[in-house]
Design a protein around this motif. Structure first.
Motif, PDB file in Angstrom:
ATOM      1  N   HIS A  93      -1.970  65.224 -41.944  1.00 29.83           N
ATOM      2  CA  HIS A  93      -2.363  63.851 -42.259  1.00 29.83           C
ATOM      3  C   HIS A  93      -2.005  63.500 -43.699  1.00 29.83           C
ATOM      4  O   HIS A  93      -2.214  64.297 -44.607  1.00 29.83           O
ATOM      5  N   PHE A  94      -1.470  62.279 -43.887  1.00 28.87           N
ATOM      6  CA  PHE A  94      -1.098  61.800 -45.218  1.00 28.87           C
ATOM      7  C   PHE A  94      -1.497  60.342 -45.361  1.00 28.87           C
ATOM      8  O   PHE A  94      -1.527  59.585 -44.387  1.00 28.87           O
ATOM      9  N   LYS A  95      -1.787  59.957 -46.606  1.00 29.65           N
ATOM     10  CA  LYS A  95      -2.014  58.562 -46.960  1.00 29.65           C
ATOM     11  C   LYS A  95      -0.727  58.039 -47.591  1.00 29.65           C
ATOM     12  O   LYS A  95      -0.301  58.526 -48.636  1.00 29.65           O
ATOM     13  N   VAL A  96      -0.107  57.056 -46.958  1.00 24.57           N
ATOM     14  CA  VAL A  96       1.210  56.597 -47.392  1.00 24.57           C
ATOM     15  C   VAL A  96       1.197  55.107 -47.680  1.00 24.57           C
ATOM     16  O   VAL A  96       0.368  54.350 -47.156  1.00 24.57           O
ATOM     17  N   SER A  97       2.137  54.711 -48.516  1.00 22.13           N
ATOM     18  CA  SER A  97       2.366  53.302 -48.789  1.00 22.13           C
ATOM     19  C   SER A  97       3.461  52.802 -47.855  1.00 22.13           C
ATOM     20  O   SER A  97       4.536  53.407 -47.763  1.00 22.13           O
ATOM     21  N   PHE A  98       3.204  51.717 -47.156  1.00 20.76           N
ATOM     22  CA  PHE A  98       4.214  51.090 -46.303  1.00 20.76           C
ATOM     23  C   PHE A  98       4.966  50.081 -47.173  1.00 20.76           C
ATOM     24  O   PHE A  98       4.464  49.000 -47.484  1.00 20.76           O
ATOM     25  N   ASP A  99       6.168  50.466 -47.556  1.00 21.76           N
ATOM     26  CA  ASP A  99       6.911  49.799 -48.618  1.00 21.76           C
ATOM     27  C   ASP A  99       8.036  48.952 -48.046  1.00 21.76           C
ATOM     28  O   ASP A  99       8.957  49.471 -47.414  1.00 21.76           O
ATOM     29  N   THR A 100       8.000  47.676 -48.322  1.00 21.99           N
ATOM     30  CA  THR A 100       9.019  46.764 -47.789  1.00 21.99           C
ATOM     31  C   THR A 100      10.320  46.798 -48.589  1.00 21.99           C
ATOM     32  O   THR A 100      11.284  46.143 -48.206  1.00 21.99           O
ATOM     33  N   ALA A 101      10.360  47.561 -49.696  1.00 22.49           N
ATOM     34  CA  ALA A 101      11.556  47.579 -50.532  1.00 22.49           C
ATOM     35  C   ALA A 101      12.258  48.930 -50.525  1.00 22.49           C
ATOM     36  O   ALA A 101      13.068  49.212 -51.405  1.00 22.49           O
ATOM     37  N   SER A 102      11.974  49.778 -49.556  1.00 14.81           N
ATOM     38  CA  SER A 102      12.712  51.029 -49.374  1.00 14.81           C
ATOM     39  C   SER A 102      12.892  51.252 -47.879  1.00 14.81           C
ATOM     40  O   SER A 102      12.305  50.537 -47.065  1.00 14.81           O
ATOM     41  N   GLY A 103      13.707  52.258 -47.512  1.00  7.75           N
ATOM     42  CA  GLY A 103      14.084  52.341 -46.111  1.00  7.75           C
ATOM     43  C   GLY A 103      13.786  53.623 -45.390  1.00  7.75           C
ATOM     44  O   GLY A 103      14.036  53.718 -44.193  1.00  7.75           O
ATOM     45  N   GLN A 104      13.256  54.665 -46.062  1.00  2.00           N
ATOM     46  CA  GLN A 104      13.098  55.962 -45.422  1.00  2.00           C
ATOM     47  C   GLN A 104      11.667  56.467 -45.602  1.00  2.00           C
ATOM     48  O   GLN A 104      10.908  55.953 -46.423  1.00  2.00           O
ATOM     49  N   ILE A 105      11.332  57.486 -44.837  1.00  2.00           N
ATOM     50  CA  ILE A 105      10.037  58.144 -44.989  1.00  2.00           C
ATOM     51  C   ILE A 105      10.233  59.327 -45.934  1.00  2.00           C
ATOM     52  O   ILE A 105      11.095  60.182 -45.714  1.00  2.00           O
ATOM     53  N   MET A 106       9.426  59.390 -46.983  1.00  3.00           N
ATOM     54  CA  MET A 106       9.531  60.466 -47.955  1.00  3.00           C
ATOM     55  C   MET A 106       8.146  60.985 -48.314  1.00  3.00           C
ATOM     56  O   MET A 106       7.224  60.205 -48.603  1.00  3.00           O
ATOM     57  N   LEU A 107       8.004  62.315 -48.271  1.00  2.00           N
ATOM     58  CA  LEU A 107       6.750  62.975 -48.619  1.00  2.00           C
ATOM     59  C   LEU A 107       7.053  64.217 -49.454  1.00  2.00           C
ATOM     60  O   LEU A 107       8.115  64.825 -49.303  1.00  2.00           O
ATOM     61  N   PRO A 108       6.127  64.631 -50.314  1.00  7.55           N
ATOM     62  CA  PRO A 108       6.331  65.884 -51.052  1.00  7.55           C
ATOM     63  C   PRO A 108       6.356  67.069 -50.096  1.00  7.55           C
ATOM     64  O   PRO A 108       5.582  67.128 -49.141  1.00  7.55           O
TER      65      PRO A 108
END
Length: 609
Positions: A93-108
């Motif tokens: 489980h992760f808390k993520v920002s849904f970003d309208t100015a980028s295009g991919q899923i990125m996590l550490p």
């Protein structure tokens, strides 16, 4: 946050194996070993996840407003985060920002050791049976049994955050099962490419309250459609190629596959075409920028940016960004203190977006910053969260349109997230499970209870080939020695040490008459029962055994004269002088005198090597 650069490089990682892993080992193995072993485990155990089922309507995702750790702006910045679940059978489980100015899923990644990664939740691919290492084209990374290295694509992304500054991310590419909003359920999960960041710069990532980013930009901001979430959402009954976004004072909502009419005010959506959709940003053409009734920029009658401007909608920006050549004059006009005039953006089609002072100020401080972008983006405004709190916004990636309607916060009902009895892993649990899987694979290979990995087979094959080559060289050299009895002692020493090293590696005890030893240096091995005391070696006086701290004593050998020494000690001695350290007889003396009992005692002064 928006992407400025995407580049790829090929990385070669060495295959590795580990011997005799102790039971008490709790810390992870070296990075290269973890990477390659976890890659092998995933490639062997990968199971294809089922395709996304057709959703009956928009997928509603609850968003929560969180204040960022340290503000880099005059106001308190914030991020709206939602739940993302990766992997199976127990998702992480992760808390993520849904970003309208980028295009991919990125996590550490669990591999990342930078402070920005340690301060956030990290993705452990080794804890998931659906994780698979891939290249930028979506093809699996190949682990060949004929090579000690694996070449894979590594992505580097340059990012710029209005709130926190510019930085960079480097990461691996993986295919994984991704679930939005909840860990399972009808229409929530799909399979696509993600980025597991192995290095994040402190700026801007360390100050962010979210673990990772889910890009909602258009396809041009991604490497391929397989890495683009919107491209992997398949239309079904009541599902369209659009999403709606509402950001409230404390909470928000993302509607994937449509919009939520309850959050739209009276009237229809005002739609505008996306400006230059081939660039991938959700951006609009700005015909005029006004403060109250004064036109400041973006129109032929203004003094700034007379050829027009554009605005990028960025849900991750807590404020508003204005071009640098406009920021100073705007700041003077806004002044200090509460109140003031409204900010007005006039878009094409006579559509107007307007913010009152209360909507673009935080405790009487304007949430406005100058952008610091390349010259090609000098006309860009960043339309951040103040606009999303004022307007319910619908993004249509099928028609390349953006719709605006006054938001109706009274219609907001928080989405209830249920997990359907699915066990969800924390970062600590996932990383512990990943290490257990790697160590279990190591132990199984050592004990022979599991098929050897390609890395183990490669290492064994190369070891045997190397030994065979060295044996061939020794035999060839031995024949040469027989033909040339006057070969210098130092060459014989080199050959003898090579022989001893290989025999030690293979645990071979050579008899005293063995042709290698008698031919090279006329030394013979001393059996364990005949080994003298450690201090009887006059070269080291027993220091070699004291410093060795090993369970098996070092090997001893005897010269033709009968005196015995540690094997390594006498070889080191003979490299300096070809005579016995005790009796001074030549190492190749043909008389082959045997020493009397007690000959290793220091009857003569002990020479210093």
């Amino acid at each position: 946050m928006y992407c400025l650069l995407i580049s790829f490089s090929a990385l070669s990682a060495a295959l590795a194996t580990k011997e005799n892993v102790p039971e008490e080992l709790l810390s992870p193995p070296e990075d290269d070993e973890v990477v390659m072993l976890s890659m092998l485990i995933r490639n062997q155990s990968f199971k294809a996840s089922p395709r996304t089922e057709e959703a009956p309507g928009p997928l509603l995702v609850k968003l929560e407003r969180q204040l960022n750790r340290t503000a880099s702006t005059p106001w308190q910045t914030s991020t709206y985060v939602g739940s993302l679940y990766l992997g199976s059978p127990m998702p992480q489980h992760f808390k993520v920002s849904f970003d309208t100015a980028s295009g991919q899923i990125m996590l550490p990644s669990s591999r990342c050791k930078s402070p920005a990664c340690r301060d956030h939740g990290r993705y452990a691919p080794g804890a998931s049976v659906t994780a698979r290492d891939i290249n930028s084209n979506g093809e699996p990374v190949k682990v060949d049994t004929g090579s000690l290295t694996v070449r894979r694509d590594v992505i580097t992304i340059g990012v710029d955050s209005l709130d926190h500054g510019a930085g960079r991310a480097v990461g691996d590419l993986l295919r994984e099962q991704v679930c939005i909003g909840k860990a399972s359920g009808y229409g929530h999960c799909t399979e696509l490419g993600i980025i597991a960041a192995t290095n994040l710069t402190d700026v801007p990532f360390q100050k962010m309250s979210n673990d990772g980013i889910v890009g909602l930009g258009m396809g041009a901001l991604t490497t391929s459609p397989f890495f683009h979430l919107l491209s992997q959402l398949h239309p079904g009954p009541g599902f369209s190629q659009s999403f709606g976004l509402f950001l409230g004072e404390k909470d928000g909502e993302l509607a994937l596959g449509g919009s939520n009419p309850k959050l739209q005010g009276p009237g229809r959506l005002s739609r505008v075409s996306v400006f230059k959709p081939e660039e991938g940003y959700w951006q609009v053409s700005i015909r005029a920028f006004r403060l109250g009734n004064r036109t400041l920029a973006c129109s032929p009658g203004s003094k700034k940016l007379v050829s027009g401007c554009r605005g990028i909608l960025d849900s991750s920006a807590s404020g508003i960004g204005v071009p640098g050549n406009l920021a100073a004059s705007l700041s003077r006009l806004l002044g200090s203190g509460c109140g003031g005039e409204s900010l007005v953006l006039e878009l094409e089609g006579s559509i107007t977006l307007q913010l009152s002072p209360e909507q673009y100020q935080d405790h009487c401080t304007p949430m406005i910053l100058p952008t610091q972008l390349p010259e090609a983006l000098s006309d860009v405004f960043i339309l951040g969260q103040p606009f999303f709190r004022k307007y319910y916004t619908v993004f249509d990636w099928g028609k390349h349109e953006i719709g605006f309607a006054p938001a109706a916060p009274s219609g907001f009902e928080a989405v209830q997230e249920t997990q359907d009895n699915v066990t969800v892993l924390t970062t600590a649990q996932a990383e512990a499970l990943e290490q257990q899987a790697i160590l279990a694979e190591m132990r199984a290979q050592e004990e022979g209870t599991a098929p050897k990995s390609p890395g183990a087979r490669i290492a064994a094959e190369l070891l045997l080939e190397g030994l065979a080559l060295q044996l061939f060289i020794m035999i060839t050299f031995m024949l040469g020695v027989r033909a040339q009895p006057d070969i210098p002692v130092y060459i014989r020493i080199t050959a003898a040490r090579l022989t001893a090293r290989i025999c030690s590696l293979l645990n071979i005890r050579l008899p005293s008459s063995w042709i290698f030893t008698s031919l090279f240096l006329a030394v013979e091995a001393v059996s364990e029962k005949e080994m003298p005391e450690a201090a009887d070696c006059v070269v080291c006086l027993g220091v070699r055994e004291e410093e060795c701290k090993c369970t098996v004593r070092p090997r001893w050998c005897r010269l033709r004269c009968g005196h015995a020494f540690h094997e390594e000690c006498i070889f080191e001695w003979l490299q300096k002088t070809p005579r016995c350290p005790i009796c001074r007889s030549h190492v190749l003396d043909s008389q082959n005198k045997k020493a009397e009992p007690g000959a290793n005692e220091a009857e003569a002064p002990v020479p210093t090597p």
